[in-house]
Design a protein around this motif. Structure first.
Motif, PDB file in Angstrom:
ATOM      1  N   LEU A  34       2.630  11.352  -7.529  1.00 46.52           N
ATOM      2  CA  LEU A  34       1.668  11.286  -8.943  1.00 46.52           C
ATOM      3  C   LEU A  34       0.754  10.127  -8.521  1.00 46.52           C
ATOM      4  O   LEU A  34       0.715   9.219  -7.744  1.00 46.52           O
ATOM      5  CB  LEU A  34       2.475  10.593 -10.076  1.00 46.52           C
ATOM      6  N   TYR A  35      -0.593  10.683  -8.849  1.00 49.68           N
ATOM      7  CA  TYR A  35      -1.613   9.635  -8.912  1.00 49.68           C
ATOM      8  C   TYR A  35      -2.305   9.547 -10.249  1.00 49.68           C
ATOM      9  O   TYR A  35      -2.911  10.329 -11.027  1.00 49.68           O
ATOM     10  CB  TYR A  35      -2.896  10.219  -8.192  1.00 49.68           C
ATOM     11  N   ALA A  36      -2.210   8.146 -10.910  1.00 47.62           N
ATOM     12  CA  ALA A  36      -2.600   8.032 -12.185  1.00 47.62           C
ATOM     13  C   ALA A  36      -3.662   6.641 -12.503  1.00 47.62           C
ATOM     14  O   ALA A  36      -3.638   6.159 -11.449  1.00 47.62           O
ATOM     15  CB  ALA A  36      -1.148   7.814 -12.998  1.00 47.62           C
ATOM     16  N   THR A  37      -4.173   6.788 -13.432  1.00 51.53           N
ATOM     17  CA  THR A  37      -5.309   5.610 -13.784  1.00 51.53           C
ATOM     18  C   THR A  37      -5.129   5.583 -15.344  1.00 51.53           C
ATOM     19  O   THR A  37      -4.837   6.667 -16.148  1.00 51.53           O
ATOM     20  CB  THR A  37      -6.636   5.767 -13.132  1.00 51.53           C
ATOM     21  N   LEU A  38      -5.321   4.424 -15.947  1.00 46.14           N
ATOM     22  CA  LEU A  38      -5.538   4.077 -17.427  1.00 46.14           C
ATOM     23  C   LEU A  38      -4.240   3.872 -18.145  1.00 46.14           C
ATOM     24  O   LEU A  38      -4.375   3.421 -19.057  1.00 46.14           O
ATOM     25  CB  LEU A  38      -6.789   4.989 -17.871  1.00 46.14           C
ATOM     26  N   TYR A  43      -1.295   4.185  -8.861  1.00 47.81           N
ATOM     27  CA  TYR A  43      -1.925   3.628  -9.947  1.00 47.81           C
ATOM     28  C   TYR A  43      -3.208   3.168  -9.427  1.00 47.81           C
ATOM     29  O   TYR A  43      -3.125   1.981  -8.968  1.00 47.81           O
ATOM     30  CB  TYR A  43      -1.048   3.041 -10.751  1.00 47.81           C
ATOM     31  N   LEU A  44      -4.521   3.681 -10.011  1.00 52.45           N
ATOM     32  CA  LEU A  44      -5.691   3.261  -9.808  1.00 52.45           C
ATOM     33  C   LEU A  44      -5.991   2.208 -10.700  1.00 52.45           C
ATOM     34  O   LEU A  44      -6.011   2.297 -11.945  1.00 52.45           O
ATOM     35  CB  LEU A  44      -6.629   4.459  -9.684  1.00 52.45           C
ATOM     36  N   LEU A  45      -6.432   0.984 -10.307  1.00 55.11           N
ATOM     37  CA  LEU A  45      -6.688  -0.101 -11.294  1.00 55.11           C
ATOM     38  C   LEU A  45      -7.996  -0.709 -10.862  1.00 55.11           C
ATOM     39  O   LEU A  45      -8.558  -0.974  -9.823  1.00 55.11           O
ATOM     40  CB  LEU A  45      -5.618  -0.950 -11.434  1.00 55.11           C
ATOM     41  N   ILE A 105      -6.875  -5.252 -14.672  1.00 54.73           N
ATOM     42  CA  ILE A 105      -5.869  -6.085 -14.121  1.00 54.73           C
ATOM     43  C   ILE A 105      -6.889  -7.211 -13.863  1.00 54.73           C
ATOM     44  O   ILE A 105      -6.995  -7.781 -12.500  1.00 54.73           O
ATOM     45  CB  ILE A 105      -5.184  -5.477 -13.109  1.00 54.73           C
ATOM     46  N   SER A 106      -7.243  -8.193 -14.925  1.00 53.36           N
ATOM     47  CA  SER A 106      -8.001  -9.417 -14.376  1.00 53.36           C
ATOM     48  C   SER A 106      -7.300 -10.766 -14.895  1.00 53.36           C
ATOM     49  O   SER A 106      -6.378 -10.517 -15.676  1.00 53.36           O
ATOM     50  CB  SER A 106      -9.298  -9.248 -15.229  1.00 53.36           C
ATOM     51  N   GLY A 107      -7.618 -12.027 -14.325  1.00 54.93           N
ATOM     52  CA  GLY A 107      -6.755 -12.927 -14.846  1.00 54.93           C
ATOM     53  C   GLY A 107      -6.680 -14.006 -13.570  1.00 54.93           C
ATOM     54  O   GLY A 107      -7.220 -13.610 -12.476  1.00 54.93           O
TER      55      GLY A 107
END
Length: 333
Positions: free
Chosen positions: A171-175, A189-191, A285-287
């Motif tokens: 699987l290739y997912a994002t959002l 998972y693209l982020l 995915i920031s911080g």
């Protein structure tokens, strides 16, 4: 969990991928967005020549952009240049189609396309658009068939899930992280995002450049999937819509997708300046290092086996180094 990277295909992508290999990333994916990018297969071929270890692949191919024979030949060529390092993913087309004014392709078309594509790579005779064909490449023009390359499918709903289970290897997912993601042994998972220094404010110019393009997807995706009202419900959404609605109906998609995943367009900047930057934490995915680490750990708990990070902004090395440091600290625990 594997830690991979992605790039919105550009002339610098081969060198960026070589840098990612040096830093220790497992795989590099590049986008199939011809309305704003160089050719994905040319870029991957150049990256193959400049690297030795890192995995390579298009993420994601949009079937309607090329005949299945063209993508099969491109896949076989890359497999010859980077043996054992190639994976391919397919999607229905977000920016790859919507930025040109089209809607996403149907899952029925996707199913037929992947079936034909995989059959060609196996050396079979397949039927496409009423004609029968197979790869006729002589020795020295392509690897011998079958060409074994894993295929991931970009799926978020039940129709895509069914196609991925039948015809894909993962699987290739994002959002979104669909519930069925936990049922896959390979779930990429693209982020987007940026690792903040301690005490660094989110409304700085550096953070806007590095985190902004990923943050803007909340507005781009909100508009495409929920319409104007979905965007207006977001902080800064009215300002974003005010800019987008200056464009005529038949060219509005150009205003929405300009700069997609690369830089903020006029509407994005208006939304950011109107207070939309407060969404950075939720939309990306920031911080700080520890905060990013906790977010990655949460993704692992949702079934993600490969995180795919796209750096943004002028300092690619800084973004890749800082993110990989946070991600590898998860694996070390």
């Amino acid at each position: 969990m594997e830690v991979s990277c992605a790039f919105p295909t550009s002339l610098s992508s081969p060198d960026d991928i070589a840098l990612a290999e040096t830093l220790g990333y497992d795989r590099a994916w590049v986008y199939d967005t011809p309305q704003q990018s160089p050719d994905v297969w040319m870029t991957l071929a150049l990256a193959a020549e400049r690297t030795d270890r890192i995995g390579l692949g298009p993420g994601v191919l949009v079937p309607s952009l090329r005949h299945p024979m063209v993508n099969a030949a491109g896949t076989a060529t890359l497999a010859a240049l980077a043996p054992g390092r190639v994976a391919v993913s397919f999607g229905t087309g977000f920016t790859g189609r919507r930025a040109m004014g089209y809607r996403a392709i149907t899952w029925r078309f996707m199913e037929d396309y992947i079936r034909a594509y995989r059959g060609l790579l196996r050396g079979e005779v397949v039927e496409w658009e009423g004609a029968r064909m197979r790869m006729l490449h002589p020795d020295g023009h392509s690897p011998a068939r079958p060409v074994e390359v894993p295929v991931l499918v970009g799926a978020l709903g039940p129709k895509g899930d069914a196609v991925a289970r039948e015809l894909g290897d993962g699987l290739y997912a994002t959002l979104q992280t669909p519930a069925f993601m936990t049922e896959y042994s390979w779930a990429a998972y693209l982020l987007w995002g940026t690792v903040l220094d301690e005490g660094e404010a989110v409304d700085t110019e550096r953070v806007r450049a590095a985190g902004g393009p990923g943050w803007a997807l909340a507005y781009h995706g909100g508009y495409e999937f929920g319409g104007p009202e979905a965007v207006r419900s977001l902080p800064g959404g009215d300002a974003w819509m005010d800019v987008v609605e200056r464009a005529s109906d038949d060219e509005r998609h150009l205003a929405v997708h300009a700069g997609h995943c690369v830089e903020l367009n006029d509407a994005d900047r208006a939304a950011w300046d109107a207070g939309g930057h407060v969404l950075l934490d939720d939309a990306t995915i920031s911080g700080t290092r520890d905060e990013v680490r906790r977010k990655i750990d949460d993704l692992a708990g949702r079934g993600v086996t490969e995180i795919v990070y796209q750096p943004c902004g002028p300092d690619t090395r800084r973004e890749l180094e800082r993110f990989l440091d946070a991600a590898r600290s998860v694996a070390a625990v």
